[in-house]
Write a protein that holds these residues in place. Structure first.
Motif, short mmCIF file in Angstrom:
data_model
loop_
_atom_site.label_atom_id
_atom_site.label_comp_id
_atom_site.label_asym_id
_atom_site.label_seq_id
_atom_site.Cartn_x
_atom_site.Cartn_y
_atom_site.Cartn_z
N SER A 1 0.85 -1.21 0.00
CA SER A 1 0.00 0.00 0.00
C SER A 1 0.88 1.25 0.00
O SER A 1 0.65 2.19 -0.77
CB SER A 1 -0.90 0.02 1.24
N GLU A 2 1.94 1.23 0.81
CA GLU A 2 2.82 2.41 0.87
C GLU A 2 3.53 2.58 -0.47
O GLU A 2 3.71 3.70 -0.97
CB GLU A 2 3.85 2.25 1.99
N SER A 3 3.90 1.47 -1.11
CA SER A 3 4.59 1.57 -2.40
C SER A 3 3.66 2.17 -3.46
O SER A 3 4.10 2.95 -4.31
CB SER A 3 5.04 0.18 -2.86
N SER A 4 2.38 1.85 -3.36
CA SER A 4 1.41 2.39 -4.33
C SER A 4 1.31 3.90 -4.16
O SER A 4 1.32 4.66 -5.14
CB SER A 4 0.05 1.73 -4.11
N ARG A 5 1.28 4.36 -2.90
CA ARG A 5 1.22 5.82 -2.65
C ARG A 5 2.50 6.49 -3.14
O ARG A 5 2.48 7.56 -3.76
CB ARG A 5 1.01 6.09 -1.16
N LEU A 6 3.62 5.83 -2.91
CA LEU A 6 4.90 6.40 -3.35
C LEU A 6 4.91 6.53 -4.87
O LEU A 6 5.26 7.58 -5.43
CB LEU A 6 6.07 5.52 -2.88
N ARG A 7 4.42 5.47 -5.54
CA ARG A 7 4.43 5.49 -7.01
C ARG A 7 3.57 6.64 -7.52
O ARG A 7 3.92 7.36 -8.44
CB ARG A 7 3.89 4.15 -7.50
N ALA A 8 2.37 6.81 -6.87
CA ALA A 8 1.44 7.88 -7.29
C ALA A 8 2.11 9.25 -7.11
O ALA A 8 2.04 10.12 -7.99
CB ALA A 8 0.15 7.79 -6.49
N SER A 9 2.82 9.44 -5.99
CA SER A 9 3.49 10.74 -5.74
C SER A 9 4.62 10.96 -6.72
O SER A 9 4.81 12.07 -7.23
CB SER A 9 4.06 10.77 -4.32
N LEU A 10 5.35 9.91 -7.03
CA LEU A 10 6.46 10.06 -7.98
C LEU A 10 5.90 10.44 -9.36
O LEU A 10 6.45 11.27 -10.06
CB LEU A 10 7.25 8.76 -8.06
N GLU A 11 4.78 9.83 -9.68
CA GLU A 11 4.17 10.12 -10.98
C GLU A 11 3.73 11.59 -11.03
O GLU A 11 3.95 12.30 -11.99
CB GLU A 11 2.95 9.22 -11.19
N LYS A 12 3.16 12.06 -9.89
CA LYS A 12 2.68 13.45 -9.81
C LYS A 12 3.86 14.41 -9.99
O LYS A 12 3.76 15.47 -10.59
CB LYS A 12 2.03 13.67 -8.44
N GLU A 13 5.03 13.97 -9.50
CA GLU A 13 6.22 14.82 -9.60
C GLU A 13 7.00 14.52 -10.88
O GLU A 13 8.15 14.93 -11.03
CB GLU A 13 7.15 14.56 -8.39
N ASN A 14 6.36 13.75 -11.80
CA ASN A 14 7.03 13.39 -13.07
C ASN A 14 8.37 12.71 -12.90
O ASN A 14 9.30 12.93 -13.68
CB ASN A 14 7.23 14.66 -13.94
N VAL A 15 8.49 11.89 -11.85
CA VAL A 15 9.75 11.16 -11.65
C VAL A 15 9.61 9.80 -12.34
O VAL A 15 8.66 9.06 -12.07
CB VAL A 15 10.03 10.95 -10.15
N PRO A 16 10.54 9.44 -13.25
CA PRO A 16 10.39 8.19 -13.99
C PRO A 16 10.56 6.95 -13.09
O PRO A 16 11.53 6.86 -12.35
CB PRO A 16 11.53 8.24 -15.00
N VAL A 17 9.56 6.06 -13.15
CA VAL A 17 9.62 4.80 -12.39
C VAL A 17 9.31 3.67 -13.36
O VAL A 17 8.32 3.75 -14.09
CB VAL A 17 8.58 4.78 -11.25
N LYS A 18 10.17 2.64 -13.42
CA LYS A 18 9.86 1.53 -14.33
C LYS A 18 9.85 0.18 -13.61
O LYS A 18 9.27 -0.77 -14.07
CB LYS A 18 10.95 1.44 -15.42
N ARG A 19 10.61 0.10 -12.50
CA ARG A 19 10.81 -1.20 -11.87
C ARG A 19 10.33 -1.21 -10.42
O ARG A 19 10.48 -0.20 -9.71
CB ARG A 19 12.30 -1.57 -11.93
N LEU A 20 9.81 -2.35 -10.02
CA LEU A 20 9.40 -2.57 -8.62
C LEU A 20 10.06 -3.86 -8.15
O LEU A 20 9.89 -4.91 -8.78
CB LEU A 20 7.87 -2.71 -8.54
N ILE A 21 10.84 -3.79 -7.09
CA ILE A 21 11.46 -5.00 -6.53
C ILE A 21 10.62 -5.46 -5.34
O ILE A 21 10.36 -4.68 -4.42
CB ILE A 21 12.90 -4.72 -6.04
N VAL A 22 10.14 -6.72 -5.40
CA VAL A 22 9.49 -7.30 -4.22
C VAL A 22 10.55 -8.18 -3.56
O VAL A 22 10.95 -9.21 -4.11
CB VAL A 22 8.26 -8.15 -4.61
#
Ligand SMILES: Nc1ncnc2c1ncn2[C@@H]1O[C@H](COP(=O)(O)OP(=O)(O)OP(=O)(O)O)[C@@H](O)[C@H]1O
Length: 413
Positions: free
Chosen positions: A328-349
């Motif tokens: 859940s926290e990773s989802s919020r982080l991803r949404a915030s990064l997207e809002k700040e136009n920070v490129p995210v491509k990979r998620l490590i579990v």
């Protein structure tokens, strides 16, 4: 489902002669699954890594061969070839919830880059100095320290945000903060101080906003990476602070841009007002260089923001563990990064309990939890579009270059 492909590892735990024992077919197309049990390796003394004994290796290979037929879920691979290709400088920032393995993943990526021929710098702004723990080498001191072990130059830098914050506070105290108030009272402009109050000038300059230390630390790295002596580094890996800090850091440049902009505008007004007074009273104006210091800080913050948003040279990798809270926290982080136009491509579990034939009750429960978390990722609009990399829970702590190389060969394929 494709059968598990046994992952070969060129790790020093398996001496080269053992390489042919593990016939790994890390085919891109085929399922790249994990070993049927938590990958076993003996954590040697990090400085004198030796391979495991042949008899252990034979036993291991037998059990490895037995699990060959265990089906493993088809998984994304990190596509390390993309990450390692080209000599143009690239920045990788690893972030996520506290304790998920950011430092271990960042350090393993840095080792992998260095062993692939990239002069690499790994930076941590974590005051807990976990980078030194991860490399099992003292990297403190705020200067570049060469890491012993990789084939190519790998340097580490543990920045102490507290020191960076100190630098900010002294700069503003001398020439901003209360300095501006005294200066204005001197000039009989005390009535303006109230107006300054609205700007919270004092708070901004005396108690930096959260995330500022992180931003100043990163801006320091950018500053010296622009200098001649550091242009050899073609991969920079940042081990960032836990999520909350990163989110504040991301919104900080805009915050500072706005507030410093206001202060500088006000300063402009004061300067022109006081130069009129000066001409009347002829009083020597004490010219603090608040504006210059603040202007420089603003420029540095804008550089940090631009670095974070540069799709050609920067990528933010989110690290999580297979629990509902962490996802859940990773989802919020991803949404915030997207809002700040920070490129995210990979998620490590990270720290996944691999499938195992013998199932204790505890493991069975944990496996159920992690399956639920993995389903959450698949259904999450923020996370399901990312390249999912699964990292197994290994049976010893990941400390020292050999262990980082071992886990790096599993994560960064
Ligand atoms: N895949 C793994 N298997 C086994 N242990 C792991 C794995 N990944 C990380 N660890 C261990 O978990 C602990 C925390 O890892 P690490 O310090 O990398 O996390 P972190 O997210 O950077 O933590 P912090 O938020 O405190 O900085 C360490 O002891 C590390 O060795």
């Amino acid at each position: 489902m494709a059968p598990a492909t046994i992952i070969s590892s060129s790790s020093p735990f398996f001496s080269p002669s053992l390489g042919n024992v593990f016939s790994a077919t890390n085919s891109r197309a085929g399922a790249v699954g994990f070993l049927g049990f938590a990958p076993k390796f003996q954590a040697p003394n990090p400085l004198t890594a030796t391979s495991i004994s042949l008899s252990t290796a034979r036993k291991t290979s037998r059990s490895l061969l037995q699990v060959r037929s265990v089906a493993a879920p088809v998984e994304d691979v990190a596509e390390f070839d993309d990450m390692v290709s080209g000599t143009q400088r690239k920045y990788y920032m690893l972030g996520g919830k506290g304790g998920v393995g950011k430092t271990s993943c960042a350090a393993s990526l840095a080792v992998k880059f260095a062993n692939s021929g990239h002069p690499t710098l790994v930076v941590s702004t974590d005051p807990a100095h976990s980078l030194s723990d991860s490399f099992a080498q003292d990297l403190t001191g705020g200067t570049l320290v060469q890491v012993e072990g990789p084939d190519y130059p790998l340097f580490a830098l543990e920045l102490n945000p507290e020191k960076a914050r100190e630098e900010f506070r002294t700069a503003s105290k001398q020439n901003g903060g209360t300095g501006v108030k005294d200066f204005m009272e001197d000039m009989g402009l005390g009535m303006l101080v109230e107006q300054l109050g609205e700007l919270k000038l004092g708070e901004l300059l005396d108690t930096p906003p959260p995330g500022l230390d992180e931003a100043i630390a990163i801006s320091k790295v950018i500053q010296f990476l622009e200098s001649e002596e550091y242009n050899m580094f073609t991969r920079i890996v940042f081990d960032t602070a836990p999520t909350g800090h990163t989110l504040r850091l991301l919104s900080l440049p805009d915050f500072l841009d706005a507030s410093i902009g206001k202060i500088l505008k006000l300063k402009q007004k004061i300067t022109s007002a006081t130069s009129a007074i000066k001409s009347v009273f002829g009083k020597e104006e004490k010219r603090p260089d608040a504006a210059d210091k603040l202007e420089k800080l603003r420029e540095r913050m804008i550089k940090v923001r631009e670095l974070f948003r540069d799709v050609d040279s920067t990528e933010f990798v989110i690290v999580t563990i297979p629990t509902v809270m962490a996802v859940s926290e990773s989802s919020r982080l991803r949404a915030s990064l997207e809002k700040e136009n920070v490129p995210v491509k990979r998620l490590i579990v990270n720290q996944l309990l691999p499938p195992s034939v013998s199932d204790c009750k505890f493991c069975a429960m944990r496996r159920k939890d992690q399956a639920r978390a993995l389903d959450m990722i698949q259904d999450d609009p923020e996370l399901s579009t990312l390249r999912l990399i699964k990292a197994p829970l290994v049976d010893v702590e990941i400390r020292g270059v050999p262990a980082l190389k071992f886990i790096g060969d599993i994560i960064w394929k």
